[in-house]
Enzyme design. Structure first.
Site, short mmCIF file in Angstrom:
data_model
loop_
_atom_site.label_atom_id
_atom_site.label_comp_id
_atom_site.label_asym_id
_atom_site.label_seq_id
_atom_site.Cartn_x
_atom_site.Cartn_y
_atom_site.Cartn_z
N HIS A 28 4.15 39.28 -9.33
CA HIS A 28 5.59 39.20 -9.11
C HIS A 28 5.92 40.12 -10.66
CE1 HIS A 28 5.65 35.22 -6.85
NE2 HIS A 28 6.23 35.86 -6.20
N ASP A 154 18.56 36.80 -6.45
CA ASP A 154 19.85 36.31 -5.01
C ASP A 154 18.99 35.45 -3.65
OD1 ASP A 154 20.40 39.11 -5.04
OD2 ASP A 154 18.71 39.75 -5.18
N GLY A 155 17.91 35.36 -4.10
CA GLY A 155 17.47 33.67 -3.56
C GLY A 155 17.69 32.80 -4.48
N ILE A 186 17.91 44.02 -3.75
CA ILE A 186 16.54 43.58 -3.38
C ILE A 186 16.35 41.93 -3.25
CG2 ILE A 186 14.06 43.47 -3.63
CD1 ILE A 186 15.35 46.52 -2.71
N HIS A 259 8.51 43.22 -5.83
CA HIS A 259 9.03 41.68 -5.80
C HIS A 259 7.84 41.66 -5.90
CE1 HIS A 259 9.69 37.55 -4.57
NE2 HIS A 259 8.73 38.11 -3.85
N GLU A 401 23.97 15.58 -0.58
CA GLU A 401 23.51 14.96 -1.24
C GLU A 401 21.63 15.79 -2.14
OE1 GLU A 401 24.27 15.56 2.25
OE2 GLU A 401 25.24 13.07 2.19
N ASP A 459 25.77 2.70 14.24
CA ASP A 459 26.19 3.93 14.66
C ASP A 459 24.61 5.26 14.68
OD1 ASP A 459 28.33 4.48 12.11
OD2 ASP A 459 27.01 4.27 10.53
N HIS A 463 21.83 8.68 12.91
CA HIS A 463 21.58 7.66 11.12
C HIS A 463 20.19 6.81 10.97
CE1 HIS A 463 25.68 9.80 11.42
NE2 HIS A 463 26.18 8.64 9.88
N ARG A 510 21.28 -2.61 5.42
CA ARG A 510 22.75 -2.43 5.43
C ARG A 510 22.73 -3.88 5.59
NH1 ARG A 510 26.46 -1.75 10.68
NH2 ARG A 510 28.30 -2.34 10.11
C1 LIG Z 1 12.99 27.88 -1.19
C2 LIG Z 1 11.83 28.73 -1.14
N1 LIG Z 1 12.34 29.49 -0.62
C3 LIG Z 1 11.13 30.77 -0.55
C4 LIG Z 1 10.44 31.41 -1.03
C5 LIG Z 1 9.80 32.18 -1.66
N2 LIG Z 1 10.70 33.37 -1.87
C6 LIG Z 1 9.42 33.69 -2.96
S1 LIG Z 1 10.83 34.57 -3.90
C7 LIG Z 1 11.89 34.81 -2.64
C8 LIG Z 1 13.35 35.81 -3.34
C9 LIG Z 1 13.15 36.99 -3.44
O1 LIG Z 1 14.53 37.39 -3.58
P1 LIG Z 1 15.03 37.13 -4.65
O2 LIG Z 1 15.56 36.03 -4.90
O3 LIG Z 1 16.36 38.15 -5.05
O4 LIG Z 1 14.30 37.90 -6.41
P2 LIG Z 1 14.10 39.11 -6.80
O5 LIG Z 1 12.94 39.97 -5.52
O6 LIG Z 1 14.74 40.20 -6.76
O7 LIG Z 1 12.80 38.79 -7.98
C10 LIG Z 1 11.00 34.31 -1.53
C11 LIG Z 1 12.24 34.20 -0.25
C12 LIG Z 1 10.85 30.52 -2.17
N3 LIG Z 1 9.71 30.84 -3.77
N4 LIG Z 1 11.82 29.54 -1.93
MG LIG Z 2 16.61 40.04 -5.98
#
Ligand SMILES: Cc1ncc(C[n+]2csc(CCOP(=O)(O)OP(=O)(O)O)c2C)c(N)n1
Ligand SMILES: [Mg+2]
Length: 646
Positions: A28, A154-155, A186, A259, A401, A459, A463, A510
């Site tokens: 990346h 973002d993610g 992005i 990316h 959790e 429950d 549960h 329980r």
């Molecule tokens: C829980 C999870 N879901 C999916 C992914 C796969 N994945 C890696 S980066 C990404 C999103 C990339 O967007 P962002 O977080 O904005 O990073 P950028 O491209 O801006 O560096 C995804 C879906 C992951 N690593 N973890």
């Molecule tokens: Mg991003």
């Protein structure tokens, strides 16, 4: 604006990311290029670390939550003089390298934690900040005085766990937590416009955070914002950094493709040209860049030696507590003295041993996700960790959790603490990503899961765990212990507290169960013979050990049934072949467990019988469920008889 050497340092970080990803032909490049200015500013001007002793306890913690940008971390560690060589960088993503695709935890070279799954780093960092605040309250700021910084993307912020953990960080006013958000608009599928339109800064403000908005490529703006964030001591800080992914690559910049795809030789050439950087050879670093970072690291080294002096000057009491927290000795638990025949749930037995654990293990700390009264996990009912009580060892997590799991890992990997987290077993599903990382990171988090089977009763099926035991047993490096009574429960806690290289899950009932003549030593070996017999071996865990004993009693006239309590498969598997075959015997084997039968066939063998539950439960009193599902002595005895005569 930044001066020439800082610009060269930034360009070096960008060039290394492009070259390493290109050489690995995977990885990346976008994020390391987009956050290079932020990284260089943070590391060279603010981060208190010492590359000659990466795991020095009072260092600032740095969490890379957008771990796909691992080349950024590896470049920073290498350039700053941590034990991560250029050969390691050249071996990016290769077999047995220190530079895995995502940064797996290795504190000895400066990598704080594993952040492959987005959101985990964000929430784990909250745990590290809690650990710092707590230890500072108990040991004083002469000994504990550091911050937690993190990069988030973002993610990370789309993932729900960031909302849980962010909310808790706000409620606790964790002023020493500073996150820098890579707001590049992005993600993999394209512009964040398609799914992520909320105003992130306002969201965090609403959760009680201090927020700022800056140009993430302007190093003076970054420095000023960090200055301001550090100055805010009563709230966590989010710095929203407006950036461009793959910054500096003329065609790739701003594209989703950058990316996770190598830029290609041509684009790398154009990018290096544009920043006036030598195109060949790859992995080029100007000597003055190393000098620049070495100079920047002098402050951290100085801080470490000042801290060592303060340690030496600490009074005996402080020093004694520090040592007990940081160099724990083996724990032996007495238990409150249960008598055979006493009736109590294993969750209650667990609760009754808390005071002893808290006294013997000063780093013992944790809490429950709004279920303290049910999980019986209380150290001191008169206190609660909060903004105003940092010293309390009882952390209220609210109904969160997943964040609780991550925070527990943060407490564990921070050092000095021995954390647990508790909830209903069925909700282990909500914390599973964190449990998995505890196993992967070898973090000694203790998971306390109560209400462990259909016998929780009324429950109902929402549960009632079914597949949870089997699925957690399938997780590498997690020990799952399901004790059969109060005595086995004390043994299970002792095992959990003495494990340092991975997590332990305690699976507790329980419902009340009579105390048996159980054997603590046998629990430590994973399984043992509870009742002798040679015509059939009944193997059970937890509450079903009682069903097995009742069945053996019913069969006793003409069939001599052995009963084996097998509370921990992982420990049992670690015993030698002799012990295992001695315990299981040569007679036909029957497994009895009120859960999915998956996996038991390996223990009972081809001619064995598995009495499990491979469907959802039902809402009813536990005794009715036992009758209906055949988990009573007579019902099991009948099935065994039928099996033996078949
Ligand atoms: C829980 C999870 N879901 C999916 C992914 C796969 N994945 C890696 S980066 C990404 C999103 C990339 O967007 P962002 O977080 O904005 O990073 P950028 O491209 O801006 O560096 C995804 C879906 C992951 N690593 N973890
Ligand atoms: Mg991003």
């Amino acid at each position: 604006m930044s001066n020439g050497i800082e610009r060269l340092a930034v360009n070096t970080v960008k060039a290394l990311a492009m070259d390493a990803v290109q050489k690995a032909n995977s990885g990346h490049p976008g994020m390391p290029m987009g956050m290079a200015e932020i990284a260089v500013t943070l590391w060279s001007r603010f981060l208190k670390v010492d590359p000659s002793l990466p795991d020095w306890p009072d260092r600032d913690r740095f969490v890379l939550s957008n771990g796909h940008g691992s080349m950024l971390l590896y470049s920073m560690l290498h350039l700053c003089g941590f034990p991560l060589t250029m050969d390691d960088i050249r071996a990016f993503r290769q077999w047995e390298s220190h530079t895995a695709g995502h940064p797996e935890m290795d504190q000895s070279i400066g990598i704080e934690m594993t952040t492959g799954p987005l959101g985990q780093g964000f929430a784990t960092g909250v745990g590290m900040a809690i650990a710092e605040a707590h230890l500072r309250a108990r040991l004083g700021e002469d000994l504990v005085d550091h911050r937690t910084f993190g990069f988030v993307s973002d993610g990370d912020l789309m993932e729900g766990v960031s909302a849980e953990a962010g909310s808790l960080a706000g409620a606790f006013g964790l002023g020493r937590l500073v996150y820098l958000y890579d707001d590049n608009e992005i993600s993999i599928d394209g512009s964040t416009d398609i799914t992520f339109t909320e105003e992130v800064g306002k969201r965090f403000q609403a959760q009680g955070w201090h927020t700022q908005d800056i140009d993430g490529h302007d190093m003076e703006a970054i420095a000023e914002a960090l200055e301001a964030a550090i100055g805010v001591e009563d709230r966590p800080s989010l710095i929203v950094c407006h950036t461009h992914i793959a910054h500096g690559a003329p065609n790739a910049e701003g594209t989703a493709a950058s990316h996770g795809t190598p830029l290609g030789e041509e684009e790398i050439k154009l990018a290096k040209d544009a920043m006036d950087y030598p195109i060949d050879p790859p992995f080029h670093v100007e000597p003055e860049v190393y000098e620049f970072f070495a100079g920047a690291m002098a402050w951290g080294k100085e801080e470490r030696s000042k801290w060592e002096k303060r340690m030496e000057a600490a009074d005996d009491e402080e020093r004694g507590l520090w040592d007990r927290l940081h160099a724990p000795t083996p724990v032996t638990l007495e238990g409150p003295g249960f008598a055979v025949g006493d009736e109590l749930a294993t969750r209650s037995a667990s609760g009754k041993v808390f005071a002893e654990i808290a006294e013997k293990v000063p780093g013992f700390i944790g809490g429950s996700a709004d279920l303290v009264a049910s999980t019986k996990t209380v150290i001191d009912a008169s206190t609660r960790f909060s903004k105003s009580d940092r010293a309390s060892r009882d952390i209220p997590y609210g109904v969160r959790e997943h964040a609780m799991g991550c925070i527990t890992n943060g407490l564990a990997v921070h050092g000095g603490l021995r954390p647990y987290a508790a909830t209903f077993f069925v909700f282990s599903d909500y914390m599973r990503p964190a449990v998995r990382l505890s196993a992967l990171m070898k973090a000694p988090s203790i998971w306390v899961w109560t209400h462990d089977s259909v016998f929780l009763g009324e429950d109902g099926p929402t549960h009632q765990p079914i597949e949870h035991l089997a699925s957690l047993r399938a997780m590498p490096n997690l020990w799952v212990i399901r004790p059969a009574d109060a005595i086995e429960t004390v043994a299970a806690w002792e095992i959990a507290l003495n494990r340092s290289d991975g997590p332990v899950g305690l699976v507790l009932t329980r419902q009340d169960l009579p105390v048996l003549e159980t054997d603590r030593e046998g629990v430590a070996r994973g399984g043992y013979v509870l009742r002798e017999g040679d015509a059939v071996t009944l193997i059970a865990t937890g509450s079903e050990v009682h069903v097995a004993l009742a069945a053996a009693e019913v069969l006793a006239d003409d069939i001599s049934a052995r009963v084996v309590s097998l509370p921990c498969w992982e420990l049992f598997r670690a015993q030698d072949e002799d012990y295992r075959s001695q315990v299981l015997g040569t007679a036909p084997k029957v497994a009895i467990e009120a859960a999915a039968g998956l996996g038991w066939d390996r223990i009972v063998g081809d001619n064995g019988l598995v009495l499990g539950i491979d469907h959802f439960g039902a809402s009813a009193p536990d005794t009715v469920i036992a009758e209906k599902l055949g988990f009573t002595g007579p019902a099991v005895a009948a099935r065994v008889r039928e099996h033996l005569s078949a």
